[in-house]
Scaffold this active site. Structure first.
Site, PDB file in Angstrom:
ATOM      1  CG  ASP A 103     -67.017 -15.833  -7.562  1.00 47.26           C
ATOM      2  OD1 ASP A 103     -66.725 -16.753  -6.780  1.00 47.26           O
ATOM      3  OD2 ASP A 103     -68.078 -15.794  -8.211  1.00 47.26           O
ATOM      4  CG  ASP A 134     -68.300 -22.836  -4.627  1.00 43.71           C
ATOM      5  OD1 ASP A 134     -68.911 -23.490  -3.775  1.00 43.71           O
ATOM      6  OD2 ASP A 134     -68.597 -22.845  -5.822  1.00 43.71           O
TER       7      ASP A 134
HETATM    8  N1  GLY Z   1     -67.672 -21.315  -7.863  1.00 38.05           N
HETATM    9  C1  GLY Z   1     -68.495 -21.827  -8.862  1.00 38.05           C
HETATM   10  C2  GLY Z   1     -68.308 -23.244  -9.201  1.00 38.05           C
HETATM   11  O1  GLY Z   1     -67.549 -23.973  -8.621  1.00 38.05           O
HETATM   12  O2  GLY Z   1     -68.989 -23.665 -10.103  1.00 38.05           O
END
Ligand code: GLY
Length: 397
Positions: free
Chosen positions: A122, A182
């Site tokens: 992330d 994501d």
């Molecule tokens: N990357 C985490 C979400 O979209 O909840």
């Protein structure tokens, strides 16, 4: 196939959503968007009014609200830690207000140490949404160095046999090498790191990750799986699942929005037609879907079983609007259509139904995870970040 079974609490939320008098508003009920410049001025003013109520606290970086409406913050380790500083940088960039700049600097400083964390994918969300926005707003060399450092750290999670960056280290009993849709959102930092350093290794990792994801994450209808698990010996995709969607075969709304935005960015840096085509295919999937409500704020999952009695996810709408407002520049033939779709979202978000007046949030009715039963039907900071970005993008010709 894994299917999400809702708890009593979640069913109650769903019933409330269905009872909402504005649920499924007809097209005619969505007002025309007011000038985005006026909206950004208003949001900058709202943020300036909120700042005195927000003592600097590295353990309480705004994320969402508690059920009683009070602010729920996080420390810098949370995947959401970069969004609040990123909102401040964007509003500073727009307004040039020094108080916003000082606040942006102070809140970003709390997040900086994450540039060393090899245990997460992330880093784009944490570091590029904060220091990348600082770089865009100020061209400050320190901000650039922070995100380049984070790009080096993120690169350590790339496996050349798989051809992708590993997403999670958790849930080892379920997945050996999980890659989630994501993760497309972390590529912008890598591409930009190559642009500012000339070191092409970041570019190659980002490009290959986008190609591998394109190959394995998408179904015939151009919707995407959430999680794809890989065999690190053969590089083969071995499992396709969900974590935050309704079921393994469903289309989780925020995941579709991440894909739209992510492939648009991949095209921005590579100029490769496959990425542009993928972004367009995802846009068509989302915006021509029969389950998309007429106000264009999607339900949390396009295949949620009780539509229209399901919760919306404002964050998915905000991410998609921002993605579309970039994508329109790359495809003259669809530019008008994409602008109209994005404007319809922004017009809806400007209505009382979706506006939030709890400091420091701008929007309500987002969904973090219904299966995980957290952040359900609340303000969430990343919805605001992409909302502000979309408004800024709508100022561009
Ligand atoms: N990357 C985490 C979400 O979209 O909840």
């Amino acid at each position: 196939m894994k299917i999400f079974i809702p708890s009593i609490l979640t069913i109650l939320w769903m019933v409330c959503a269905a009872c909402s008098p504005t649920s499924g508003a007809a097209v005619g009920e969505v007002p025309l968007p007011s000038d985005p410049k006026d909206q950004l001025t208003e949001l900058s003013g709202r943020m300036l009014a909120y700042l005195p109520q927000m003592p600097l606290d590295s353990l309480a970086i705004p994320r969402t609200t508690e059920p009683d409406g009070t602010l729920k913050g996080s420390n810098s380790k949370s995947w959401t830690s970069g969004f609040f500083p990123g909102i401040l940088w964007q509003l500073y960039h727009f307004s040039q207000d020094k108080q916003l700049q000082q606040a942006a600097q102070a809140w970003s400083a709390f997040v900086e140490k994450e540039k060393w964390d090899k245990g997460t994918h992330d880093l784009g969300f944490k570091i590029y949404c904060s220091f990348g926005q600082a770089w865009k707003a100020t061209q400050d060399a320190h901000a650039r160095d922070v995100f380049v450092r984070a790009a080096r750290t993120l690169s350590t999670r790339y496996n050349p046999t798989v051809g992708a960056i590993r997403s999670w280290d958790h849930h080892e009993h379920l997945w050996k090498y999980p890659v989630i849709i994501d993760n497309m959102m972390n590529l912008e930092m890598l591409f930009e790191a190559t642009k500012v350093t000339g070191d092409s290794s970041f570019y190659h990792i980002a490009r290959q990750h986008a190609l591998t994801t394109l190959h394995n994450h998408f179904r015939a209808d151009n919707s995407s799986y959430h999680v794809v698990d890989y065999d690190t010996i053969t590089g083969a995709a071995v499992q396709k699942n969900t974590h935050q969607g309704y079921s393994d075969e469903s289309a989780w709304s925020r995941g579709q929005a991440w894909g739209l935005y992510g492939y648009t960015v991949a095209y921005r840096y590579t100029g490769e037609a496959v990425f542009l085509e993928q972004a367009q295919k995802i846009a068509t999937f989302i915006f021509t879907h029969p389950n998309l409500p007429t106000d264009f704020i999607p339900y949390w999952d396009f295949n949620a079983p009780r539509i229209p009695n399901e919760l919306r996810d404002v964050s998915a709408a905000a991410v998609a609007a921002s993605g579309l407002l970039e994508l329109r520049h790359y495809t003259p033939k669809n530019a008008t259509q994409y602008t109209e779709w994005a404007q319809r979202i922004l017009a809806s978000l400007a209505t009382d139904r979706y506006q939030c007046h709890t400091a420091p949030f701008f929007l309500q009715h987002s969904v973090g995870s219904i299966p995980g039963e957290f952040e359900v039907d609340t303000p969430i900071i990343y919805a605001d970040y992409y909302y502000v970005e979309a408004l800024l993008r709508s100022l561009e010709d």
